[in-house]
Design a protein around this motif. Structure first.
Motif, short mmCIF file in Angstrom:
data_model
loop_
_atom_site.label_atom_id
_atom_site.label_comp_id
_atom_site.label_asym_id
_atom_site.label_seq_id
_atom_site.Cartn_x
_atom_site.Cartn_y
_atom_site.Cartn_z
N SER A 1 -13.46 69.37 39.84
CA SER A 1 -13.27 70.70 39.08
C SER A 1 -11.86 71.10 39.23
O SER A 1 -11.19 70.67 40.23
CB SER A 1 -14.21 71.55 40.10
OG SER A 1 -13.69 71.75 41.46
N VAL A 2 -11.55 72.32 38.57
CA VAL A 2 -10.25 72.76 38.52
C VAL A 2 -9.89 73.26 40.21
O VAL A 2 -8.85 72.84 40.45
CB VAL A 2 -10.06 73.76 37.53
CG1 VAL A 2 -8.54 74.56 37.94
CG2 VAL A 2 -10.11 73.35 36.40
N PRO A 3 -10.84 73.98 40.92
CA PRO A 3 -10.29 74.29 42.20
C PRO A 3 -9.93 73.29 43.00
O PRO A 3 -9.22 73.17 43.84
CB PRO A 3 -11.53 75.05 42.70
CG PRO A 3 -12.20 75.71 41.33
CD PRO A 3 -11.87 74.63 40.33
N THR A 4 -10.83 72.10 43.05
CA THR A 4 -10.42 70.80 43.77
C THR A 4 -9.20 70.22 43.59
O THR A 4 -8.50 69.75 44.32
CB THR A 4 -11.48 69.88 43.59
OG1 THR A 4 -12.81 70.56 43.91
CG2 THR A 4 -11.60 68.76 44.54
N ARG A 5 -8.92 69.98 42.26
CA ARG A 5 -7.66 69.55 41.46
C ARG A 5 -6.37 70.12 42.27
O ARG A 5 -5.57 69.43 42.60
CB ARG A 5 -7.73 69.32 40.20
CG ARG A 5 -8.48 68.10 39.69
CD ARG A 5 -8.34 67.69 38.18
NE ARG A 5 -9.05 68.70 37.46
CZ ARG A 5 -8.83 69.20 36.17
NH1 ARG A 5 -7.55 69.31 35.77
NH2 ARG A 5 -9.79 69.94 35.73
N ARG B 1 -9.07 77.87 45.70
CA ARG B 1 -10.19 78.41 45.06
C ARG B 1 -10.22 79.79 44.98
O ARG B 1 -10.49 80.38 45.63
CB ARG B 1 -11.77 78.18 46.35
CG ARG B 1 -11.66 76.55 46.48
CD ARG B 1 -13.06 76.36 47.20
NE ARG B 1 -13.42 75.04 47.30
CZ ARG B 1 -13.88 74.30 46.19
NH1 ARG B 1 -14.37 74.93 45.12
NH2 ARG B 1 -14.08 73.03 46.49
N SER C 1 -8.75 79.60 38.30
CA SER C 1 -9.58 78.60 37.78
C SER C 1 -9.71 78.61 36.18
O SER C 1 -9.68 77.83 35.48
CB SER C 1 -10.77 78.12 38.58
OG SER C 1 -10.44 77.79 39.82
N GLN C 2 -10.18 79.85 35.94
CA GLN C 2 -10.52 80.18 34.89
C GLN C 2 -9.58 80.26 33.72
O GLN C 2 -9.55 79.62 32.53
CB GLN C 2 -11.36 81.77 34.47
CG GLN C 2 -11.97 82.01 33.18
CD GLN C 2 -12.69 83.56 33.24
OE1 GLN C 2 -12.74 84.11 34.41
NE2 GLN C 2 -13.06 83.75 32.29
N GLN D 1 -8.56 76.41 33.02
CA GLN D 1 -9.66 75.97 31.85
C GLN D 1 -9.19 76.11 30.54
O GLN D 1 -9.41 75.51 29.73
CB GLN D 1 -10.94 76.23 32.66
CG GLN D 1 -11.44 75.63 33.71
CD GLN D 1 -12.90 76.19 33.71
OE1 GLN D 1 -13.26 77.36 33.69
NE2 GLN D 1 -13.68 75.29 34.73
#
Length: 334
Positions: A216-220, A224, A229-230, A233
């Motif tokens: 996921s974007v937060p993990t990458r 968080r 993140s939005q 994306q």
């Protein structure tokens, strides 16, 4: 180790084993191959009978080298197969060079018999090049998604871990071979056996074709923050036609100044700079993995002119797009 073995769906000991034919392409990824063949071996062991057999072949029929440099003795050349065989094409680094005319002809010929064909890791490229994925859903390693989407627009590309569309199967690479094999084992002989194989592999999080391959974007990014993140994306989904920071900010309900502060705080760069890096990363993938002209690469990554693209590319990678492609081609020819 004492392990309870599940009963398989079929108890007829005269049942003919399903034969998998692994085709090793030059520079194939060892993990995608070993994960698949080990799943079959363990299924046989847990069932206490031969549910599956396999044969390892490749062009030339003598030896195939994986991307780690190890060589594997082959059982044979690209021979004629039985209609009941399942072909597992194992790809890896520079799959374009490994996709020869002879291999493509062999694939098309065998596919006409109705043989099921899988492309593991980057081998979805080879299946698509042979025309075997036209009108089908497929997946490929995330690093190759940009170039694949540009070249094979007749294929419905997904970001799934694996895809099964009729007699065409594709995986994203790495451990996704395990997920595909567990599904096939479950379809053939029941969930209990598939779960026992997963248990033996210490594979506790079995993924389905609904799971996506990338973190996921937060993990990458290691952050968080929902709005950050939005925005990222949205950036990733709009590379060819970049969206201005003011519109990005408006889309997530904040001011442009707030968006600037958000990126500076968490990513130590402006939204514009981060967006540029995403576009240049895609451009680099296209330069190295496709034959697209530099002009078309520039357009596909949202640059209005080749000169602007070249200037930005050089500032980020310390080389020009033309030199990058030339250097990459020279490395592959060694």
């Amino acid at each position: 180790m004492s392990t309870s073995r599940p009963a398989t769906r079929t108890h007829d000991d005269t049942h003919k084993p399903t034969r998998y034919v692994f085709v090793l392409l030059d520079n194939f990824t060892l993990l995608c191959f070993s994960a698949a063949i080990e799943s079959l071996r363990i299924a046989n062991r847990m069932a206490e009978r031969e549910l599956y057999s396999w044969r390892i072949i490749g062009e030339g029929g003598e030896i195939a080298h994986c991307s780690a440099g190890a060589g594997f003795a082959l059982d044979g050349d690209l021979d004629e197969l039985s209609r009941d065989d399942v072909v597992m094409l194992c790809g890896g680094i520079d799959v374009q060079a490994a996709t020869t005319k002879r291999l493509l002809g062999w694939l098309r010929r065998e596919a006409r018999k109705g043989v099921s064909v899988a492309g593991l890791c980057t081998a979805a490229y080879t299946l698509a090049k042979a025309g075997l994925l036209d009108g089908k859903k497929a997946t490929i390693h995330w690093e190759n998604q940009d170039s694949f989407a540009e070249e094979f627009q007749e294929v419905e590309l997904t970001k799934s871990v694996f895809v099964v569309d009729g007699t065409r199967l594709t995986t994203a690479g790495g451990t996704s071979s395990i997920d595909l094999m567990l599904k096939l084992i479950a379809d053939d002989h029941g969930e209990e056996l598939a779960n026992a194989v997963a248990d033996q592999l210490i594979y506790s999080s079995i993924r389905t074709d609904q799971d996506t391959q990338r973190l996921s974007v937060p993990t990458r990014i290691g952050v968080r923050h929902p709005k950050l993140s939005q925005v990222i994306q949205i950036m990733e989904q709009n590379i060819e036609e970049p969206i201005s920071p003011s519109i990005l900010a408006k889309d997530v309900g904040m001011s442009t100044r707030q968006l600037e502060r958000l990126f500076r705080r968490y990513l130590n760069r402006s939204p514009k700079r981060y967006y540029m890096e995403l576009r240049l990363q895609k451009a680099r993938n296209l330069l190295m993995q496709t034959d697209m002209s530099v002009i078309n690469v520039a357009l596909a990554c949202g640059f209005a002119s080749p000169s602007h693209f070249s200037k930005c590319y050089r500032a980020h990678y310390d080389t020009t797009p033309y030199r990058e492609r030339g250097t990459h081609a020279a490395r592959l020819s060694i």
